[in-house]
Motif scaffolding. Structure first.
Motif, PDB file in Angstrom:
ATOM      1  N   ASP A  75       0.840  -1.201   0.000  1.00  0.00           N
ATOM      2  CA  ASP A  75       0.000   0.000   0.000  1.00  0.00           C
ATOM      3  C   ASP A  75       0.870   1.244   0.000  1.00  0.00           C
ATOM      4  O   ASP A  75       0.529   2.263  -0.605  1.00  0.00           O
ATOM      5  CB  ASP A  75      -0.914   0.000   1.233  1.00  0.00           C
ATOM      6  N   LEU A  76       2.001   1.152   0.718  1.00  0.00           N
ATOM      7  CA  LEU A  76       2.929   2.278   0.773  1.00  0.00           C
ATOM      8  C   LEU A  76       4.130   2.021  -0.114  1.00  0.00           C
ATOM      9  O   LEU A  76       4.598   0.887  -0.226  1.00  0.00           O
ATOM     10  CB  LEU A  76       3.413   2.495   2.216  1.00  0.00           C
ATOM     11  N   ARG A  77       4.614   3.054  -0.777  1.00  0.00           N
ATOM     12  CA  ARG A  77       5.830   2.946  -1.584  1.00  0.00           C
ATOM     13  C   ARG A  77       6.932   3.759  -0.894  1.00  0.00           C
ATOM     14  O   ARG A  77       6.659   4.782  -0.256  1.00  0.00           O
ATOM     15  CB  ARG A  77       5.590   3.486  -2.999  1.00  0.00           C
ATOM     16  N   TYR A  78       8.153   3.282  -1.027  1.00  0.00           N
ATOM     17  CA  TYR A  78       9.280   3.950  -0.396  1.00  0.00           C
ATOM     18  C   TYR A  78      10.305   4.287  -1.463  1.00  0.00           C
ATOM     19  O   TYR A  78      10.581   3.481  -2.360  1.00  0.00           O
ATOM     20  CB  TYR A  78       9.923   3.066   0.673  1.00  0.00           C
ATOM     21  N   ASP A  79      10.877   5.469  -1.386  1.00  0.00           N
ATOM     22  CA  ASP A  79      11.892   5.888  -2.352  1.00  0.00           C
ATOM     23  C   ASP A  79      13.062   4.917  -2.335  1.00  0.00           C
ATOM     24  O   ASP A  79      13.563   4.537  -1.269  1.00  0.00           O
ATOM     25  CB  ASP A  79      12.395   7.297  -2.025  1.00  0.00           C
ATOM     26  N   ASN A  80      13.490   4.509  -3.513  1.00  0.00           N
ATOM     27  CA  ASN A  80      14.682   3.659  -3.709  1.00  0.00           C
ATOM     28  C   ASN A  80      14.550   2.248  -3.134  1.00  0.00           C
ATOM     29  O   ASN A  80      15.549   1.533  -3.000  1.00  0.00           O
ATOM     30  CB  ASN A  80      15.922   4.337  -3.111  1.00  0.00           C
ATOM     31  N   VAL A  81      13.335   1.831  -2.754  1.00  0.00           N
ATOM     32  CA  VAL A  81      13.114   0.460  -2.281  1.00  0.00           C
ATOM     33  C   VAL A  81      12.406  -0.332  -3.368  1.00  0.00           C
ATOM     34  O   VAL A  81      11.364   0.082  -3.870  1.00  0.00           O
ATOM     35  CB  VAL A  81      12.288   0.431  -0.989  1.00  0.00           C
ATOM     36  N   THR A  82      12.990  -1.462  -3.733  1.00  0.00           N
ATOM     37  CA  THR A  82      12.400  -2.339  -4.754  1.00  0.00           C
ATOM     38  C   THR A  82      11.512  -3.380  -4.089  1.00  0.00           C
ATOM     39  O   THR A  82      11.931  -4.037  -3.125  1.00  0.00           O
ATOM     40  CB  THR A  82      13.506  -3.044  -5.563  1.00  0.00           C
ATOM     41  N   PHE A  83      10.306  -3.526  -4.593  1.00  0.00           N
ATOM     42  CA  PHE A  83       9.380  -4.550  -4.103  1.00  0.00           C
ATOM     43  C   PHE A  83       9.243  -5.641  -5.158  1.00  0.00           C
ATOM     44  O   PHE A  83       9.016  -5.347  -6.342  1.00  0.00           O
ATOM     45  CB  PHE A  83       8.008  -3.945  -3.804  1.00  0.00           C
ATOM     46  N   ILE A  84       9.400  -6.881  -4.729  1.00  0.00           N
ATOM     47  CA  ILE A  84       9.210  -8.028  -5.625  1.00  0.00           C
ATOM     48  C   ILE A  84       8.061  -8.849  -5.049  1.00  0.00           C
ATOM     49  O   ILE A  84       8.159  -9.389  -3.939  1.00  0.00           O
ATOM     50  CB  ILE A  84      10.486  -8.875  -5.730  1.00  0.00           C
ATOM     51  N   VAL A  85       6.969  -8.917  -5.787  1.00  0.00           N
ATOM     52  CA  VAL A  85       5.764  -9.605  -5.309  1.00  0.00           C
ATOM     53  C   VAL A  85       5.748 -11.026  -5.850  1.00  0.00           C
ATOM     54  O   VAL A  85       5.862 -11.244  -7.067  1.00  0.00           O
ATOM     55  CB  VAL A  85       4.497  -8.846  -5.742  1.00  0.00           C
ATOM     56  N   VAL A  86       5.631 -11.996  -4.946  1.00  0.00           N
ATOM     57  CA  VAL A  86       5.698 -13.410  -5.322  1.00  0.00           C
ATOM     58  C   VAL A  86       4.439 -14.135  -4.852  1.00  0.00           C
ATOM     59  O   VAL A  86       3.660 -13.610  -4.049  1.00  0.00           O
ATOM     60  CB  VAL A  86       6.944 -14.091  -4.708  1.00  0.00           C
ATOM     61  N   GLU A  87       4.248 -15.347  -5.340  1.00  0.00           N
ATOM     62  CA  GLU A  87       3.096 -16.156  -4.938  1.00  0.00           C
ATOM     63  C   GLU A  87       3.270 -16.695  -3.526  1.00  0.00           C
ATOM     64  O   GLU A  87       2.329 -16.714  -2.730  1.00  0.00           O
ATOM     65  CB  GLU A  87       2.919 -17.321  -5.919  1.00  0.00           C
ATOM     66  N   ASN A  88       4.493 -17.145  -3.205  1.00  0.00           N
ATOM     67  CA  ASN A  88       4.767 -17.781  -1.918  1.00  0.00           C
ATOM     68  C   ASN A  88       6.135 -17.314  -1.426  1.00  0.00           C
ATOM     69  O   ASN A  88       7.159 -17.625  -2.023  1.00  0.00           O
ATOM     70  CB  ASN A  88       4.734 -19.301  -2.073  1.00  0.00           C
ATOM     71  N   SER A  89       6.147 -16.568  -0.335  1.00  0.00           N
ATOM     72  CA  SER A  89       7.398 -16.005   0.178  1.00  0.00           C
ATOM     73  C   SER A  89       8.365 -17.068   0.670  1.00  0.00           C
ATOM     74  O   SER A  89       9.587 -16.903   0.591  1.00  0.00           O
ATOM     75  CB  SER A  89       7.106 -15.024   1.316  1.00  0.00           C
ATOM     76  N   ARG A  90       7.834 -18.177   1.192  1.00  0.00           N
ATOM     77  CA  ARG A  90       8.718 -19.244   1.682  1.00  0.00           C
ATOM     78  C   ARG A  90       9.475 -19.900   0.528  1.00  0.00           C
ATOM     79  O   ARG A  90      10.668 -20.194   0.640  1.00  0.00           O
ATOM     80  CB  ARG A  90       7.910 -20.296   2.452  1.00  0.00           C
ATOM     81  N   VAL A  91       8.765 -20.153  -0.567  1.00  0.00           N
ATOM     82  CA  VAL A  91       9.417 -20.707  -1.754  1.00  0.00           C
ATOM     83  C   VAL A  91      10.443 -19.718  -2.282  1.00  0.00           C
ATOM     84  O   VAL A  91      11.566 -20.092  -2.653  1.00  0.00           O
ATOM     85  CB  VAL A  91       8.379 -21.033  -2.845  1.00  0.00           C
ATOM     86  N   ALA A  92      10.073 -18.438  -2.304  1.00  0.00           N
ATOM     87  CA  ALA A  92      10.984 -17.400  -2.783  1.00  0.00           C
ATOM     88  C   ALA A  92      12.243 -17.324  -1.918  1.00  0.00           C
ATOM     89  O   ALA A  92      13.361 -17.215  -2.432  1.00  0.00           O
ATOM     90  CB  ALA A  92      10.272 -16.053  -2.794  1.00  0.00           C
TER      91      ALA A  92
END
Length: 484
Positions: A71-88
């Motif tokens: 919901d919030l974006r942060y300057d210079n922070v990359t977000f990678i959205v995955v299906e399952n964080s444990r697998v990732a």
């Protein structure tokens, strides 16, 4: 390390920000984050890592891997959205440490009981042949003979890959790893390159987590489903659960057991209070094994271990099985302590109905040979699977001449309720007593024992602590029995 290299092969739904940046480290605990680290938000059972994203960023995280678009974006922070964080996390950990399991000979051991014994037997068999190895399991992480403490049977994927890299960098070639059902279900062992997968047995355990026996079995099966085609699955064919384990594996299967259809058939077994002798027939050959380990289940554990070592070293089983007179298994696994009054204490980790029954049966056979009685001291853990408590009692009562019910790790559960659940499985009113304090229970067992008696102290084995309430205090069965 470049972020684009870290995420190589990672399946993701969305990337918000640039992947053209350097990162320092990888964590799933926001409290460990430092500048330019990657934070992986894990959905846990008591907390949700997504609630700590803001904290991780404030500590310096440059990259956040998560299951929910932020919901919030942060300057210079990359977000990678995955299906399952444990697998990732497992994939990222594998990449971060350079896929160390590919540089090692990996042996994974799963099953309800016997995992720890088998890992130590394999380690000691390899050592006998002049090979250093590492163990990851219930009693900790061992790199050759150096112990690294661990609180989980199978640690998280970051810790596993970190340890494997350390092992590989030290020039050690062999790793034997206990692979628990929790770890398989939670993807902690994902992307590990196992050469051998070994199945001991499947009995009642962890239904507080898996809820059904079928779900528990399915979790164990994942080790074999993901075994590479060039790998080898080694299974105990005397346990009906083996068929499910290998039903979808692409690997070669080696069947071990007393069953006449076993590829490695156990025959002519004889057990005494000093150990066992048995044959393993395979093809036109036969290996005769002389083992100092007591109990029939240790014949199976050793047979599985011998086959695994012969496969990993590519040597004949006869050569692998010679010179075993000084072979030892894991601490707290049918560990024998001779007492000053002539009785023998056996300290064992048995904490499931099947394990307790097998340990009690083996101890009763020893008592019969020494013309003594069998005293069993055991309890059941609090805040855990309640359904196995009366079954544990039934298993003990089947062989014990005297039972002392006591504490295990009561945790936050009312002790009296634990004892009451256990007592539902006890039918001989004059055959048991409840002594809640575990130290006093062990002392009473020694007090009422005589020369030739066997005292089976079950449930904690190698553990040197008790969890009472939320406090973890020092407690060691072996120390107590030696101090009486």
């Amino acid at each position: 390390m470049k972020l684009k290299h870290l995420i190589d092969g990672l399946e993701y739904k969305e990337v918000i920000g640039t992947i053209d940046k350097k990162i320092n480290n990888l964590h799933h605990d926001s409290r460990e984050i430092e500048q330019h680290d990657v934070f992986v938000a894990i959905v846990g059972y008591d907390s949700d890592g997504h609630d700590y994203i803001e904290s991780a960023v404030s500590f310096g995280a440059d990259v956040v891997v998560c299951e929910k678009s932020p919901d919030l974006r942060y300057d210079n922070v990359t977000f990678i959205v995955v299906e399952n964080s444990r697998v990732a996390l497992a994939k990222l950990a594998t990449n971060y440490y350079g896929n160390p399991s590919q540089d090692l000979n990996m042996i994974g051991v799963t099953g309800t009981n016997g995992k720890t014994s088998v890992t130590f037997l394999i380690k000691n068999l390899l050592k006998k042949q002049g090979h250093k190895s590492a163990i990851i399991g219930t009693t900790g992480i061992f790199i050759d003979d150096e112990k690294v403490e661990s609180s989980l049977t199978t640690p998280d994927s970051v810790t596993i890959n970190k340890m494997l890299r350390q092992v590989a960098d030290q020039g050690i070639k062999y790793v034997i790893m206990e692979v628990s059902s929790h770890a398989l279900d939670q993807n902690r062992a994902s992307y590990l390159d196992f050469d051998i997968a070994l199945f001991t047995n499947l009995t009642h355990d962890h239904l507080d987590y898996h809820e059904t026996f079928e779900a528990y079995s399915e979790a164990k099966k994942l080790l074999f489903d993901n075994l590479k085609p060039t790998g080898i699955a080694i299974v105990n064919v005397d346990d009906a659960g083996y068929k499910e384990m290998i039903s979808e594996t692409k690997a070669t299967v080696a069947h071990v057991g007393w069953d006449v259809n076993a590829d490695y058939q156990i025959k002519n077994d004889k057990i005494s209070s000093n150990g066992a002798q048995f044959d393993i027939e395979y093809g036109e050959k036969c290996a005769t094994v002389h083992s100092p380990l007591v109990a029939q289940f240790n014949i199976m554990n050793l047979s599985l271990s011998l086959v695994a070592v012969s496969k990993i070293l590519q040597e004949d089983l006869v050569a692998t099985s010679t010179g075993l007179t000084n072979l030892t298994t894991a601490p707290g696994r049918m560990e024998r302590v001779n007492l000053s009054n002539g009785a023998i204490a056996i300290i064992d980790y048995a904490h499931t109905p099947d394990a307790l029954e097998k340990a009690a049966k083996a101890s009763k056979l020893m008592a019969d040979k020494t013309k003594g009685k069998l005293i069993v001291v055991f309890g059941c853990g609090g805040d855990r699977d309640k359904s196995k408590r009366p079954k544990m009692a039934e298993a003990a009562e089947k062989y014990a001449d005297r039972i002392i019910v006591t504490d295990d790790n009561p945790r936050t559960e009312n002790r009296e309720k634990i004892y009451a659940d256990i007592e539902k499985g006890l039918t001989k009113a004059g055959n048991y007593v409840v002594i809640g304090d575990r130290k006093e229970a062990i002392e009473e067992a020694v007090k009422i024992s005589n020369s030739g008696d066997i005292i089976l102290i079950a449930g904690k084995g190698h553990e040197n602590y008790q969890i009472i309430g939320k406090e973890k205090i020092h407690f060691d069965d072996k120390e107590v029995v030696l101090g009486v």
